[in-house]
Structures are given as C-alpha cells and as structure tokens.
Design a protein around this motif. Sequence first.
Motif, PDB file in Angstrom:
ATOM      1  N   UNK A  98       0.990  -1.396  -0.069  1.00 40.09           N
ATOM      2  CA  UNK A  98       0.033  -0.067   0.033  1.00 40.09           C
ATOM      3  C   UNK A  98       0.683   1.161  -0.041  1.00 40.09           C
ATOM      4  N   UNK A  99       0.255   2.309  -0.465  1.00 38.58           N
ATOM      5  CA  UNK A  99       0.910   3.685  -0.260  1.00 38.58           C
ATOM      6  C   UNK A  99       0.047   4.946  -0.630  1.00 38.58           C
ATOM      7  N   UNK A 100       0.595   5.924  -0.923  1.00 36.99           N
ATOM      8  CA  UNK A 100      -0.347   7.167  -0.871  1.00 36.99           C
ATOM      9  C   UNK A 100       0.442   8.156  -2.146  1.00 36.99           C
ATOM     10  N   UNK A 101      -0.577   8.584  -3.068  1.00 40.53           N
ATOM     11  CA  UNK A 101      -0.145   9.612  -3.786  1.00 40.53           C
ATOM     12  C   UNK A 101      -0.365  11.200  -2.927  1.00 40.53           C
ATOM     13  N   UNK A 102       0.651  11.933  -2.857  1.00 39.23           N
ATOM     14  CA  UNK A 102       0.642  13.018  -2.067  1.00 39.23           C
ATOM     15  C   UNK A 102       0.395  14.228  -3.103  1.00 39.23           C
ATOM     16  N   UNK A 103      -0.132  15.359  -2.932  1.00 39.05           N
ATOM     17  CA  UNK A 103      -0.278  16.626  -3.333  1.00 39.05           C
ATOM     18  C   UNK A 103      -0.024  17.597  -2.238  1.00 39.05           C
ATOM     19  N   UNK A 104       1.196  18.251  -2.184  1.00 40.57           N
ATOM     20  CA  UNK A 104       1.337  19.390  -1.269  1.00 40.57           C
ATOM     21  C   UNK A 104       0.749  20.593  -1.689  1.00 40.57           C
ATOM     22  N   UNK A 105      -0.417  20.956  -0.932  1.00 43.99           N
ATOM     23  CA  UNK A 105      -1.225  22.243  -0.873  1.00 43.99           C
ATOM     24  C   UNK A 105      -0.470  23.487  -0.628  1.00 43.99           C
ATOM     25  N   UNK A 106       0.061  23.201   0.546  1.00 43.08           N
ATOM     26  CA  UNK A 106       0.675  24.473   1.141  1.00 43.08           C
ATOM     27  C   UNK A 106       1.704  23.894   2.206  1.00 43.08           C
ATOM     28  N   UNK A 107       2.877  24.765   2.654  1.00 40.57           N
ATOM     29  CA  UNK A 107       3.898  24.303   3.367  1.00 40.57           C
ATOM     30  C   UNK A 107       4.113  25.652   4.564  1.00 40.57           C
ATOM     31  N   UNK A 108       3.381  26.503   4.739  1.00 44.01           N
ATOM     32  CA  UNK A 108       3.613  27.693   5.427  1.00 44.01           C
ATOM     33  C   UNK A 108       3.744  27.524   6.896  1.00 44.01           C
ATOM     34  N   UNK A 109       2.900  26.686   7.483  1.00 47.13           N
ATOM     35  CA  UNK A 109       2.948  26.343   8.959  1.00 47.13           C
ATOM     36  C   UNK A 109       2.609  24.918   8.845  1.00 47.13           C
ATOM     37  N   UNK A 110       3.711  23.952   8.865  1.00 44.97           N
ATOM     38  CA  UNK A 110       3.701  22.655   8.534  1.00 44.97           C
ATOM     39  C   UNK A 110       3.291  22.526   7.150  1.00 44.97           C
ATOM     40  N   UNK A 111       2.762  21.230   6.879  1.00 41.99           N
ATOM     41  CA  UNK A 111       2.480  20.788   5.631  1.00 41.99           C
ATOM     42  C   UNK A 111       0.970  20.352   5.533  1.00 41.99           C
ATOM     43  N   UNK A 112       0.270  20.739   4.268  1.00 41.07           N
ATOM     44  CA  UNK A 112      -1.039  20.513   3.927  1.00 41.07           C
ATOM     45  C   UNK A 112      -1.118  19.690   2.695  1.00 41.07           C
ATOM     46  N   UNK A 113      -1.517  18.600   2.684  1.00 44.29           N
ATOM     47  CA  UNK A 113      -1.367  17.479   1.889  1.00 44.29           C
ATOM     48  C   UNK A 113      -2.863  17.089   1.433  1.00 44.29           C
ATOM     49  N   UNK A 114      -3.201  16.661   0.099  1.00 48.12           N
ATOM     50  CA  UNK A 114      -4.205  16.007  -0.338  1.00 48.12           C
ATOM     51  C   UNK A 114      -3.434  14.538  -0.492  1.00 48.12           C
ATOM     52  N   UNK A 115      -4.273  13.590   0.062  1.00 44.69           N
ATOM     53  CA  UNK A 115      -3.525  12.171   0.057  1.00 44.69           C
ATOM     54  C   UNK A 115      -4.543  11.282  -0.612  1.00 44.69           C
ATOM     55  N   UNK A 116      -4.127  10.409  -1.719  1.00 42.88           N
ATOM     56  CA  UNK A 116      -4.719   9.576  -2.274  1.00 42.88           C
ATOM     57  C   UNK A 116      -4.289   8.053  -1.877  1.00 42.88           C
ATOM     58  N   UNK A 117      -4.913   7.450  -1.035  1.00 38.04           N
ATOM     59  CA  UNK A 117      -4.364   6.038  -0.811  1.00 38.04           C
ATOM     60  C   UNK A 117      -4.609   4.961  -1.564  1.00 38.04           C
ATOM     61  N   UNK A 118      -3.776   4.209  -1.870  1.00 37.74           N
ATOM     62  CA  UNK A 118      -3.780   2.963  -2.913  1.00 37.74           C
ATOM     63  C   UNK A 118      -3.326   1.677  -2.043  1.00 37.74           C
ATOM     64  N   UNK A 119      -4.051   0.459  -2.526  1.00 37.39           N
ATOM     65  CA  UNK A 119      -3.288  -0.782  -2.044  1.00 37.39           C
ATOM     66  C   UNK A 119      -3.081  -1.603  -3.281  1.00 37.39           C
ATOM     67  N   UNK A 120      -2.145  -2.329  -3.233  1.00 42.56           N
ATOM     68  CA  UNK A 120      -1.901  -3.398  -4.477  1.00 42.56           C
ATOM     69  C   UNK A 120      -2.930  -4.493  -4.313  1.00 42.56           C
TER      70      UNK A 120
END
Length: 134
Positions: free
Chosen positions: A37-59
């Motif tokens: 399993x894993x995730x595709x991540x899209x970084x939305x912002x990184x001003x105060x920490x990190x904000x991501x859209x995360x798309x999980x997937x499994x084999x």
Amino acid sequence: MIEIPSKLEGVQFSLYRLEQDLKPRGYSIGDNWDYDHGYFDYKIDDKVGYQFLRIPFKAIDGQLDSRGTTVELGRPFLLSHKYQIGIDEKGDDTGVFSSMVNQFQEPVDSDASFPKEYIDLGKSLVQELEELLL
C-alpha cells in the motif's frame, strides 16, 4: 484529517499509468509506503507545517516495487502535519552519526487541524482527478 468521498474509491488502475498521469501534475508517492500500500500526495501548502491531499492505494496484484502492479484507490483525504520550529536544543547530540539519523524532525502534531481555506481546494483537486482518470 478530512475525508473527501470520491468516485475514484475502489477503482483499479495500473500503478505505472497513475504515476504517468499524476506526477506531471505535482503528485508524488509519499514516503510512507509499503510493498502492499501507499499514497499519492499533493502538497497544497507548507507555510505552517504541511498540508496535503492524500490519495491512498493498495496493491491488488503484485507488489508496489514490481512491474505491472495493479492498485485500487481508497478514499482521498486532506492531512496536515505541523513540525517543530527552530533547532533542536536538547544538548544530547552524540556526533556525526546522530546528525545523520536525526536529520528529520518529528511532527509536533501529525494530525493537525486542516486550514479551512484549503478544504474547497482539496475538493476541487479530487474533482480534477476524477475527470482525469475516469
């Protein structure tokens, strides 16, 4: 964490195809993957920490590091990681080896609240993915 229901949930794709479609759009396979399993991540912002859209997937067949692996997408979600600010001042540095091992800080709050101004952006990103992939 904020879940975003999507038409992508349960849909199967070639992992290779997903990488070819998503990487040019700013997505990357997150560091927190395993062979099944894993995730595709899209970084939305990184001003105060990190904000991501995360798309999980499994084999579904094969392992993530194998050719021809098919994966099934899970429910997308928005995630914030808030990291410590400043230099580690504990004074317990044990030399070069310690600096190699401890080069990344632990999050202060690995499930921090998600900034409201990015929720609609996350939803529109999921909608774009649906249009691209379905």
